[in-house]
Motif scaffolding. Sequence first.
Motif, PDB file in Angstrom:
ATOM      1  N   MET A  16       0.828  -1.207   0.000  1.00  0.00           N
ATOM      2  CA  MET A  16       0.000   0.000   0.000  1.00  0.00           C
ATOM      3  C   MET A  16       0.862   1.257   0.000  1.00  0.00           C
ATOM      4  O   MET A  16       0.567   2.218  -0.706  1.00  0.00           O
ATOM      5  CB  MET A  16      -0.932   0.010   1.210  1.00  0.00           C
ATOM      6  N   LYS A  20       0.326   4.434  -2.355  1.00  0.00           N
ATOM      7  CA  LYS A  20      -0.646   5.266  -1.670  1.00  0.00           C
ATOM      8  C   LYS A  20       0.059   6.141  -0.637  1.00  0.00           C
ATOM      9  O   LYS A  20       1.066   5.728  -0.069  1.00  0.00           O
ATOM     10  CB  LYS A  20      -1.654   4.324  -0.993  1.00  0.00           C
ATOM     11  N   LYS A  24      -2.554   7.886   4.600  1.00  0.00           N
ATOM     12  CA  LYS A  24      -3.916   7.465   4.263  1.00  0.00           C
ATOM     13  C   LYS A  24      -4.149   5.972   4.510  1.00  0.00           C
ATOM     14  O   LYS A  24      -5.254   5.477   4.357  1.00  0.00           O
ATOM     15  CB  LYS A  24      -4.213   7.771   2.784  1.00  0.00           C
ATOM     16  N   ILE A  25      -3.109   5.240   4.880  1.00  0.00           N
ATOM     17  CA  ILE A  25      -3.260   3.811   5.160  1.00  0.00           C
ATOM     18  C   ILE A  25      -3.880   3.651   6.541  1.00  0.00           C
ATOM     19  O   ILE A  25      -3.391   4.206   7.518  1.00  0.00           O
ATOM     20  CB  ILE A  25      -1.904   3.078   5.085  1.00  0.00           C
ATOM     21  N   THR A  26      -4.954   2.897   6.608  1.00  0.00           N
ATOM     22  CA  THR A  26      -5.662   2.715   7.867  1.00  0.00           C
ATOM     23  C   THR A  26      -5.621   1.245   8.295  1.00  0.00           C
ATOM     24  O   THR A  26      -5.322   0.355   7.498  1.00  0.00           O
ATOM     25  CB  THR A  26      -7.143   3.135   7.731  1.00  0.00           C
ATOM     26  N   LYS A  28      -8.229  -0.372   8.911  1.00  0.00           N
ATOM     27  CA  LYS A  28      -9.297  -0.977   8.112  1.00  0.00           C
ATOM     28  C   LYS A  28      -8.745  -1.468   6.775  1.00  0.00           C
ATOM     29  O   LYS A  28      -9.064  -2.586   6.340  1.00  0.00           O
ATOM     30  CB  LYS A  28     -10.419   0.031   7.881  1.00  0.00           C
ATOM     31  N   ASP A  29      -7.916  -0.656   6.115  1.00  0.00           N
ATOM     32  CA  ASP A  29      -7.310  -1.067   4.838  1.00  0.00           C
ATOM     33  C   ASP A  29      -6.500  -2.350   5.016  1.00  0.00           C
ATOM     34  O   ASP A  29      -6.575  -3.268   4.194  1.00  0.00           O
ATOM     35  CB  ASP A  29      -6.369   0.022   4.301  1.00  0.00           C
ATOM     36  N   GLU A  32      -8.653  -5.539   5.776  1.00  0.00           N
ATOM     37  CA  GLU A  32      -9.348  -5.984   4.560  1.00  0.00           C
ATOM     38  C   GLU A  32      -8.376  -6.650   3.592  1.00  0.00           C
ATOM     39  O   GLU A  32      -8.694  -7.691   3.007  1.00  0.00           O
ATOM     40  CB  GLU A  32     -10.044  -4.795   3.883  1.00  0.00           C
ATOM     41  N   ALA A  33      -7.197  -6.065   3.433  1.00  0.00           N
ATOM     42  CA  ALA A  33      -6.213  -6.630   2.506  1.00  0.00           C
ATOM     43  C   ALA A  33      -5.728  -8.008   2.964  1.00  0.00           C
ATOM     44  O   ALA A  33      -5.436  -8.870   2.138  1.00  0.00           O
ATOM     45  CB  ALA A  33      -5.023  -5.686   2.368  1.00  0.00           C
TER      46      ALA A  33
END
Length: 180
Positions: A16, A20, A24-26, A28-29, A32-33
């Motif tokens: 990420m 990205k 902005k990497i959370t 949640k990200d 999910e990944a």
Amino acid sequence: MPVDVKGAVASAFLEMAARKDVDKITVKDLVEACGISRQTFYYHFRDIVDVLEWTARQGVERLLAQSLKAPSPREALKLFVNFAAESQPMVRRLLNSQRREAMERIMVETARSYLEGSAREWGIEPPLNQADWQVTLDFYACGMAGLLLGSDRRTPQDRERLANQLARLLSGEMLHPGQN
């Protein structure tokens, strides 16, 4: 076969971060990944900075182990200089994020670990008391981290020269030519 959750989260983070904005990497990200729950994430990590630090430390531990097996300090320092140059795109992204402080701390700690480990490995006994030795390690670690930050702008020949200069500086040869 057990899943390496920490490794999977670290890999997802690096993927990420390559495409990205790091800020902005959370969580949640990442969950999910990786196909894991938030609870699983928090079982292994405190937060995103913890992921960054763990990921960096894994790379650093591999680099330290490799450098301590090098035939000479010069060769070990070449590994560091080349690793720093090759890692620059990611390091720059992290330094341009809100994670800058953590990244700088990791870089200085890495340099310090290398200096301490290599001194031990090569049987170097500094003629200093413990407090002076700690200040010396901190000073050289900060300087080394700063120099390595600029290694991406160097040609391979310049990197070789930097590794040689660092080896001469750390051995005292640069400051006291002819004595080593």
